[in-house]
Design a protein around this motif. Sequence first.
Motif: not given
Length: 262
Positions: A3-5, A51-54, A130-135, A155-160
């Motif tokens: 819901d916030r992804l 870039g999405m996170r920034v 909530s920013t996720w990088l998926i691959g 150091g950014r708040d990103v999740n891989v």
Amino acid sequence: FGDRLLVANATGCSSIYGGNQPTTPWTVNKEGRGPAWSNSLFEDNAEFGLGMRVATDKHTAMAQELTQKLEPELGADLVHSILEAQQRTEVEIREQRIRVARLKVKLIKLEGNPIAEDLLSVADNLVRRSTWLIGGDGWAYDIGSSGLDHVLASGRDVNVLVLDTEVYSNTGGQSSKATPTAATAKFASAGKRVGKKDLALQAISYGNVYVAQIAMGANPQQTLLALREAEAYPGPSLVLAYSHCIAHGIDMTQGMKQQDLA
């Protein structure tokens, strides 16, 4: 976290089954909220997601600044509760949503106020994204590894989330940097001679990256906890998910059992 992804999906198997309409694993909840998903290339997906996170951080900063400016019209209690809210747990985020909904009602009543109109356009960003990088491992371990390293070092708040099949799945099951020692694959029919690249250890070396390894079929509870901890951690997170694949030569209806065995 749908819901916030925000999802940056590297080209590969996950982008094929993720973007293949009319069926998709990405959907909305009963409130109509769902993820924003986009697909990028093997070689730049990490930067694409960063870039999405920034952009999200910039929108959040704008929303916070405008909220502060409108404190006399909105009321100090509401403004302070929004700007000072903790947003790490799902309960805290739901409470923030309620506050932002109250804020938007007040903003609509301030029709004609240019600051209120600007704030209304970015107010939803006051709820933590909530920013996720998926691959797959072909992206994370190899073709996009320099970009991933750059993002983890930011150091950014990103999740891989790395869907690790330990071979290049999308192109036919060739040996990759993620293939373990002695495993057979295309271009390694007699068994791979060298070891698997330790992406977890590389990320740990930064000292500020949350790192987890998961296999849903082996331990679903640990999988759930790792994903929740990664998302709540206010910095870079790397989750390596062992993933079964048709290139493994297994019965794909027994995928969870295969994960447990592996």
